[in-house]
Every structure is written in C-alpha cells, then in structure tokens.
Design a protein around this motif. Sequence first.
Motif, PDB file in Angstrom:
ATOM      1  N   UNK A 143     -30.719  33.454   1.366  1.00 50.24           N
ATOM      2  CA  UNK A 143     -31.812  33.330   2.554  1.00 50.24           C
ATOM      3  C   UNK A 143     -32.899  32.495   2.052  1.00 50.24           C
ATOM      4  N   UNK A 144     -33.036  32.444   0.672  1.00 47.49           N
ATOM      5  CA  UNK A 144     -34.273  31.836   0.098  1.00 47.49           C
ATOM      6  C   UNK A 144     -34.160  30.388  -0.393  1.00 47.49           C
ATOM      7  N   UNK A 145     -32.687  30.020  -0.099  1.00 47.17           N
ATOM      8  CA  UNK A 145     -32.550  28.675  -0.306  1.00 47.17           C
ATOM      9  C   UNK A 145     -31.126  28.580  -1.383  1.00 47.17           C
ATOM     10  N   UNK A 146     -30.990  27.964  -2.377  1.00 46.11           N
ATOM     11  CA  UNK A 146     -30.013  27.856  -3.245  1.00 46.11           C
ATOM     12  C   UNK A 146     -30.096  28.746  -4.285  1.00 46.11           C
ATOM     13  N   UNK A 147     -28.611  29.461  -4.774  1.00 46.54           N
ATOM     14  CA  UNK A 147     -28.684  29.935  -6.206  1.00 46.54           C
ATOM     15  C   UNK A 147     -27.388  29.595  -6.652  1.00 46.54           C
ATOM     16  N   UNK A 148     -27.633  29.286  -8.038  1.00 51.83           N
ATOM     17  CA  UNK A 148     -26.194  28.691  -8.886  1.00 51.83           C
ATOM     18  C   UNK A 148     -25.975  30.211  -9.778  1.00 51.83           C
ATOM     19  N   UNK A 149     -24.694  30.565  -9.769  1.00 51.69           N
ATOM     20  CA  UNK A 149     -24.052  31.347 -10.734  1.00 51.69           C
ATOM     21  C   UNK A 149     -22.780  30.739 -11.150  1.00 51.69           C
ATOM     22  N   UNK A 150     -22.574  31.658 -12.379  1.00 53.81           N
ATOM     23  CA  UNK A 150     -21.382  31.504 -13.183  1.00 53.81           C
ATOM     24  C   UNK A 150     -20.520  32.455 -13.192  1.00 53.81           C
ATOM     25  N   UNK A 151     -19.079  32.276 -12.649  1.00 49.68           N
ATOM     26  CA  UNK A 151     -18.388  33.408 -12.499  1.00 49.68           C
ATOM     27  C   UNK A 151     -16.993  33.185 -13.345  1.00 49.68           C
ATOM     28  N   UNK A 152     -16.510  34.160 -14.126  1.00 53.81           N
ATOM     29  CA  UNK A 152     -15.345  34.240 -15.033  1.00 53.81           C
ATOM     30  C   UNK A 152     -14.174  33.791 -14.032  1.00 53.81           C
ATOM     31  N   UNK A 153     -13.477  33.186 -14.470  1.00 55.57           N
ATOM     32  CA  UNK A 153     -11.886  32.944 -14.006  1.00 55.57           C
ATOM     33  C   UNK A 153     -11.144  33.942 -14.376  1.00 55.57           C
ATOM     34  N   UNK A 154      -9.995  34.667 -13.707  1.00 56.51           N
ATOM     35  CA  UNK A 154      -9.870  34.305 -12.150  1.00 56.51           C
ATOM     36  C   UNK A 154     -10.753  34.675 -11.435  1.00 56.51           C
ATOM     37  N   UNK A 155     -11.093  34.279 -10.037  1.00 52.24           N
ATOM     38  CA  UNK A 155     -12.277  34.622  -9.235  1.00 52.24           C
ATOM     39  C   UNK A 155     -12.071  34.395  -7.898  1.00 52.24           C
ATOM     40  N   UNK A 156     -12.778  35.160  -6.960  1.00 56.33           N
ATOM     41  CA  UNK A 156     -12.994  34.781  -5.684  1.00 56.33           C
ATOM     42  C   UNK A 156     -13.837  33.926  -5.164  1.00 56.33           C
ATOM     43  N   UNK A 157     -13.727  32.940  -4.427  1.00 56.92           N
ATOM     44  CA  UNK A 157     -14.953  32.035  -3.909  1.00 56.92           C
ATOM     45  C   UNK A 157     -14.826  31.953  -2.332  1.00 56.92           C
ATOM     46  N   UNK A 158     -15.602  32.180  -1.607  1.00 61.74           N
ATOM     47  CA  UNK A 158     -15.858  31.927  -0.334  1.00 61.74           C
ATOM     48  C   UNK A 158     -16.561  30.815   0.256  1.00 61.74           C
ATOM     49  N   UNK A 159     -16.174  30.232   1.029  1.00 57.37           N
ATOM     50  CA  UNK A 159     -16.906  28.688   1.258  1.00 57.37           C
ATOM     51  C   UNK A 159     -17.692  28.578   2.411  1.00 57.37           C
ATOM     52  N   UNK A 160     -18.778  27.875   2.447  1.00 48.26           N
ATOM     53  CA  UNK A 160     -19.793  27.760   3.467  1.00 48.26           C
ATOM     54  C   UNK A 160     -19.477  26.260   3.959  1.00 48.26           C
ATOM     55  N   UNK A 161     -20.303  25.860   5.099  1.00 50.62           N
ATOM     56  CA  UNK A 161     -19.958  24.897   5.888  1.00 50.62           C
ATOM     57  C   UNK A 161     -20.252  23.545   4.926  1.00 50.62           C
ATOM     58  N   UNK A 162     -21.298  23.823   4.266  1.00 50.48           N
ATOM     59  CA  UNK A 162     -21.734  22.301   3.480  1.00 50.48           C
ATOM     60  C   UNK A 162     -21.002  22.052   2.455  1.00 50.48           C
ATOM     61  N   UNK A 163     -20.083  22.787   2.011  1.00 54.85           N
ATOM     62  CA  UNK A 163     -19.315  22.391   0.743  1.00 54.85           C
ATOM     63  C   UNK A 163     -18.521  21.040   0.608  1.00 54.85           C
ATOM     64  N   UNK A 164     -18.135  20.734   1.733  1.00 54.56           N
ATOM     65  CA  UNK A 164     -17.435  19.354   1.975  1.00 54.56           C
ATOM     66  C   UNK A 164     -17.010  19.100   3.300  1.00 54.56           C
ATOM     67  N   UNK A 165     -16.379  18.020   3.714  1.00 57.03           N
ATOM     68  CA  UNK A 165     -15.999  17.405   5.012  1.00 57.03           C
ATOM     69  C   UNK A 165     -14.347  17.283   4.710  1.00 57.03           C
ATOM     70  N   UNK A 166     -13.714  18.337   5.460  1.00 63.24           N
ATOM     71  CA  UNK A 166     -12.226  18.145   5.657  1.00 63.24           C
ATOM     72  C   UNK A 166     -11.515  17.086   5.952  1.00 63.24           C
ATOM     73  N   UNK A 167     -10.629  16.547   5.212  1.00 69.12           N
ATOM     74  CA  UNK A 167      -9.888  15.429   5.625  1.00 69.12           C
ATOM     75  C   UNK A 167      -8.958  15.490   6.918  1.00 69.12           C
ATOM     76  N   UNK A 168      -8.371  14.406   7.410  1.00 65.89           N
ATOM     77  CA  UNK A 168      -7.686  14.636   8.538  1.00 65.89           C
ATOM     78  C   UNK A 168      -6.148  14.273   7.830  1.00 65.89           C
TER      79      UNK A 168
END
Length: 249
Positions: free
Chosen positions: A160-185
């Motif tokens: 809500x306040x903007x961007x937050x950068x965190x580090x997570x130890x692997x193995x991990x779960x990551x959920x994606x938001x719209x601005x992560x990338x542009x999917x290829x065809x």
Amino acid sequence: MKILVPVKRVVDYNVKIRVKADGTGVELANVKMSMNPFDEISVEEALRLKEAGKATEIVVVSIGPAKAEETIRTALAMGADRGILIETDETVEPLAVAKLLKGVVEAENPGLVILGKQAIDDDSNQTGQMLAALLKWGQATFASKLEIGEGAAKVTREVDGGLQTIAVKLPAIVTTDLRLNEPRYASLPNIMKAKKKPLDKKSPAEFGVDLSPRLKVLKTEEPGGRKAGVKVGSVAELVEKLKTEAGVL
C-alpha cells in the motif's frame, strides 16, 4: 533448481461475464477459457529464470477438469518442460488447492514455487499464503521484481505504501503481481512441440485431500447500474450533497 508453477483455467479476461438465470453462479457453457493472467506472468518469470541459468526444469501443475490440459499445454508451448494435471470436475476451494499443491511439492521437491497472487474468477488471493503455511516455507507475495541469489531470493513487493524489498530463504513461495513482466506469446513451432511434452494425470485421491466445500455461495447477481451524475452550482452545494445524500462527510 526446479521451479513449480501452478496454473488455473479461468474465463478469458476479455469475455463479458454473464450470471446464470437462477443466480447459482456465472455462465461457463460455450465461454472462452484461458490461463489466469497472473499465472501467465508466473510462467514467464520461471522461463526467464531458466534462460538466465537460475533454473534447470519448469513443471506446471493445474487442478481442474480434463479441459485444463489445454491450459497446461499453453504453458508448455511457452517453454515449460512438463506438466501435471490433477483432474477433478468438482469446484476446488483455495485450501484444498493448497493441500493438493503441497502433495505435488513433496513429490517434486522444487526449489521455488511461483504462482499468481490471485485468480480472476474468485479473486481469493489465498492459495500462495496457505501453501507457504502448510509447507512451513518462507513467502513473498505481490512480487513486481524477483532476483535469485545463492540460497535466497530477493523480491520487490507492491504494498500500500509503495515498494518493499525483502529476502527469503529458498525453497520459498512467490506470488506474482501484474508489473513483474510481460508474458510471451507461444510460437507455432512451440505449440506443436508442446503436444509431445510429458503431461502426467493424477487424481485428488492420490493425495488424500478432501475436496468437500467449506464455503456456501448463497446467491450470485450482477452489480447494479451506475447512477447518473449531477451538476452542482457551488462548492457549498457540493459539500451539502456529500453530507446529506452521499453520507461521506
């Protein structure tokens, strides 16, 4: 490192949703279905990690009817290596999905699970968090940037306040938001190759998961039409209407 990417078959985002006449849900007959847009982003990110040498194999998994195989084939055509379909015609709620994915994770032993933050049909935004809790893994939700390092992932999250950068130890779960990338065809040659890539079919019974619904939908109805706006002659009149009619002040 192996990456597991769950994908969901949903009504295509370009389709205008129609509610059933009896109010029991939305009309799915003769409606175009496609991969959940957030899951497309997850597949794309996994492919980019593999192309960067951070991953060795990408496995996509879907839970749903036999036609969900088409969704998996789409991911395979994009570049994923193999697919798993947990076939069921029942409506599977987020907790059951998380339990089934837990079984797949335990069997596949991936180093990272990337999935969309939510599906556009129910907008639950629960599966990733529930899966992390069941596995007791670290999680990073709403990712808009992902970097894989030695034994850890650096994730920039949209909050809500903007961007937050965190580090997570692997193995991990990551959920994606719209601005992560542009999917290829998917190219035509890759679509043809995808038909020959391995796809395993399993049943929920193999994982011992109860799919009985925990939630009850009382009624589904279309939102009311938007009311026409009005013009006001002064700021004082605007404030008065906000107080007396809109009730927001």
